[in-house]
Design an enzyme around this catalytic site. Structure first.
Site, PDB file in Angstrom:
ATOM      1  N   GLU A   1       5.919   3.974  14.353  1.00 44.76           N
ATOM      2  CA  GLU A   1       5.965   2.697  13.669  1.00 44.76           C
ATOM      3  C   GLU A   1       7.351   2.411  13.092  1.00 44.76           C
ATOM      4  OE1 GLU A   1       2.948   2.513  10.729  1.00 44.76           O
ATOM      5  OE2 GLU A   1       3.718   0.639   9.939  1.00 44.76           O
ATOM      6  N   ASP A   2       8.012   3.439  12.598  1.00 50.30           N
ATOM      7  CA  ASP A   2       9.231   3.215  11.826  1.00 50.30           C
ATOM      8  C   ASP A   2      10.542   3.538  12.529  1.00 50.30           C
ATOM      9  OD1 ASP A   2       7.596   2.420   9.862  1.00 50.30           O
ATOM     10  OD2 ASP A   2       7.788   4.218   8.616  1.00 50.30           O
TER      11      ASP A   2
ATOM     12  N   ASP B   1      -2.988  10.524   4.586  1.00 51.74           N
ATOM     13  CA  ASP B   1      -1.932   9.530   4.428  1.00 51.74           C
ATOM     14  C   ASP B   1      -2.281   8.589   3.273  1.00 51.74           C
ATOM     15  OD1 ASP B   1       0.265   7.878   4.990  1.00 51.74           O
ATOM     16  OD2 ASP B   1      -0.858   6.701   6.471  1.00 51.74           O
TER      17      ASP B   1
HETATM   18 MN    MN Z   1       2.196   7.031   6.073  1.00 51.81          MN
END
Ligand code: MN
Length: 746
Positions: A94-95, A157
């Site tokens: 995602e990042d 998470d």
């Molecule tokens: Mn995370």
């Protein structure tokens, strides 16, 4: 070394700290075979590289987060190296530029699949109408059939994000906390992860109901010493006798109730903290071999009842039939010292581990002990199958899915039998019709009644544990919309919805023909673009709805005037979102308030209305919800609808604040419930206080009494929370044992 520049020095400290945390993670994992060690190292390297130079809102290097999530996975859930590797890399795709293909190439398809499940769908792929949160949640669950580890890592998470929620903006706090309460805590519960569930709940209300959270924390701390003394006194005779009977006591402890459950109780029963009597439970954990553990628990139970008197009807036996989430224990309530009722929970060490750490612990026991089929296997499998059923139904929108899924997370189960003696389990409150659909979708669709224990009952009849159910069908039966009101299971709901959609699709064909004829009559070519204009004109959210409503006459044929429809007009809002806004239609008499008491977002000019579901008054913690067609609505943070709004439509939440100086001429509607010992003149004293002393206008007041107690409901106009709290404390002083609580205004 001592000539390092400040930047380099900072970088060095950071690197040391990262390594320190990495080593702590390795320690939590324990000794590993060489190739697993290599896996962890590689995952760490990938994550470190991907997040290099990025920082969290708190100012810490981003890599602290995946390291912490991995540590929770290893240490608190006892997950193995593959899950921990995934935890390390859960935000990588995602990042950063790392792709799923890269991951698959380096770590193989299995880990890539888990990472895919953990990677959020980007919001830009969505039209504004659908809920990104719901889609993400569904995506995560889609992997459930492959790998439950996705969900376990996701929970780690979420737990870490909740633990570090302090440093994000208020509106994000509310959104994340609500989502957690709405989805993740129930999910943790369903997976039997009690410790995580409790922590998630407590952390959520810390943000959504900060004041009451703080109040409970304070009060719990204040009577801690007294509580501990009582627990010691309670345990003393018990401990001795259990040991004397030859039971190996692992631990006896007083477990405080969670802050969340205390608050729930206060709300549900409308009582203050002081009246919640079961602030703790006594837990007895026995070391026992798996074959003897039930017997040992029952022996412990009988010893306890020798010492303390039990409350006859309060024995809960989850040894014989474990809860649907795998929970096993014996609960009873006994009369302890000082005539206080105390809940006692009895379980073995193994049961305790499973209760606290859920699934993961369960698998560990399974791997190490014999290969026997445990009750948890059946219940988990059953639940998983039901989730898979729901997931396979692709017609369901993400939000419908979420509703069904959430319901299934929360429900406990019953066991019922077919006439042949096959056992089926269903959620509590399932009806005969649910059972029909459970057997086969055609049987459900043709169901006209059932015989339950040989007695004829309607299809809406709720089933009980142990019922023998025989479904009666008829070829003439047709599925109808009313069924949705009483069926419970996701399976029945989705099958019924599918039938209805299919029926609707058939009728819609007719509607489309009617519309096409109308266009032909005026010699305008009918195509999809035209159909869409008609759809917007009649404010329908889909062509299907439009055609269907024409077919059944809800849109009268006479009203379909092509020339008028095609005349230029202002852009209409799409109707699709109206449904999403807590089901309300835009009301005609909507008058926006402008710039009066509240600042919405950072904009002093934004219009808003106060929501009718919770009637905020100045001083209440509030947020704004962007609706379509009705501007911004202001809700209380603890509005009954808030959790669902915030978690489903997080992107439409906007922060809102009361201006510090507001107009004191204005009054807001609020509700109070007042209860106490019935007493002559109590009603007149109450109304006196309200109207004379405090000069408050009442909208309505009603009092009732019952066996020496009374209860009153008052609706009144107030300026703000200070004013209201002042009134509450004055009212509480008018007699003994009077309790006043704020209630929702209907
Ligand atoms: Mn995370």
């Amino acid at each position: 070394m001592d000539t390092l520049s400040p930047e380099l020095e900072k970088a060095r400290l950071e690197r040391d700290e990262i390594l320190k945390r990495y080593r702590a993670l390795l320690r939590a994992l324990g000794p590993l075979p060489r190739e697993k060690k290599k896996l962890i190292r590689e995952a760490f390297d990938v994550a470190l590289e991907a997040h290099r130079g990025t920082y969290r809102k708190s100012g810490e290097p981003y890599i602290f987060h995946p390291l912490a999530v991995a540590h929770i996975a290893a240490h608190e859930l006892g997950l193995g190296p593959s899950s921990v590797a995934c935890a390390l890399m859960h935000d990588v795709v995602e990042d950063s530029d790392v792709t799923l293909d890269d991951i698959e190439l380096r770590f193989g398809p299995k880990i890539a699949r888990i990472i895919n499940g953990l990677t959020k769908i980007s919001a830009v792929h969505f039209e504004s109408g659908s809920s990104v949160q719901a889609e993400n949640f569904r995506k995560m669950l889609l992997t459930i059939s492959d790998d439950l580890r996705v969900i376990l890592v996701k929970l780690c998470d979420r737990l870490h994000n909740m633990r570090t929620l302090e440093s994000v903006p208020r509106s994000t706090q509310l959104k994340i906390a609500s989502e957690t309460l709405f989805l993740y805590a129930p999910l943790a519960h369903r997976l039997g992860l009690n410790a995580i569930k409790t922590e998630l709940e407590d952390l959520s209300i810390k943000y959504t109901e900060s004041e009451r959270f703080d109040e409970i924390v304070q009060k719990l701390a204040a009577n801690k010493a007294q509580r501990s003394r009582y627990i010691r006194e309670f345990i003393e005779p018990l401990d001795e006798k259990l040991r004397a009977a030859g039971l190996k006591v692992h631990e006896i402890k007083g477990r405080p109730k969670s802050i969340f459950s205390i608050l729930q109780k206060m709300k549900k029963q409308g009582i203050p903290f002081e009246q919640v009597y079961d602030l703790f439970a006594i837990r007895i954990i026995i070391d026992s071999e798996q074959q003897k553990e039930k017997e040992d628990c029952w022996r412990a139970f009988s010893i306890i009842t020798d010492i303390y008197k039990t409350q006859g009807d309060r024995l809960r036996d989850w040894l014989t039939t474990p809860k649907a989430n795998g929970y096993e224990a014996l609960h009873t309530t006994v009369l302890g010292p000082k005539a206080k009722w105390v809940e006692v929970q009895i379980r073995s060490k193994r049961m305790e581990d499973i209760a606290e750490r859920g699934l993961a612990a369960h698998w560990r026991y399974k791997a190490t002990s014999s290969h026997q089929h445990t009750p948890q296997d059946a219940t988990f499998d059953n639940w998983l199958n039901r989730v898979k059923d729901m997931l396979e139904n692709r017609d369901l929108s993400a939000l419908e899915f979420l509703d069904d899924f959430k319901f299934n997370l929360l429900s406990e189960e019953i066991y019922v039998f077919t006439p042949k003696g096959d056992i089926r389990n269903l959620p509590v409150n399932s009806t005969a019709l649910d059972f029909g659909f459970e057997i086969h979708s055609d049987i459900g669709a043709k169901c006209i009644g059932a015989k339950v224990n040989s007695k004829l009952v309607p299809i809406s009849h709720p089933l009980k544990n142990g019922d023998v159910v025989e479904i009666i069908t008829s070829q003439k039966q047709r599925v109808n919309e009313g069924w949705l009101e009483f069926v419970i299971t996701g399976k029945a709901k989705s099958k019924i919805r599918n039938w209805l959609k299919e029926e609707k699709r058939k009728s819609a064909e007719e509607g489309k023909d009617i519309l096409a004829r109308k266009f032909r009559n005026v010699k305008v070519q009918f195509n999809e673009q035209m159909a869409n204009r008609v759809m917007r004109y009649f404010e329908r959210s889909s062509l299907l709805d439009l055609y269907y409503d024409i077919a059944i006459g809800k849109i009268a044929k006479d009203h379909i005037q092509v020339s008028r429809i095609l005349a230029p007009r202002e852009e209409q809002p799409t109707a699709g979102e109206e449904i999403a806004v807590s089901g309300s239609k835009p009301s005609r008499d909507y008058v926006p308030r402008k710039n009066e008491e509240i600042i919405v977002g950072d904009d002093h000019e934004l219009n808003y209305t106060l929501s009718k579901c919770c009637n905020p008054i100045p001083g209440d913690p509030i947020f704004g919800f962007v609706t379509i067609g009705e501007g911004v609505k202001i809700h209380r943070v603890n509005c009954p609808n808030a959790v669902s709004l915030m978690s489903n439509y997080g992107y439409r939440i906007i922060k809102a604040e009361w201006k510090s100086k507001f107009n004191f001429d204005k009054a807001f509607l609020a509700g109070l419930r007042i209860t106490g010992i019935d007493d002559v003149g109590i009603v007149s004293r109450t109304t006196d206080i309200i109207s004379k002393e405090l000069k408050v206008n009442m909208k309505s007041i009603s009092f009732g009494s019952n066996a020496g107690t009374f209860e009153g409901t008052i609706l009144l106009y107030t300026h703000d929370t200070t004013h209201l709290n002042d009134l509450i404390s004055k009212l509480e002083k008018i007699g003994k044992h009077i309790t006043v609580t704020r209630i929702e205004v209907e």
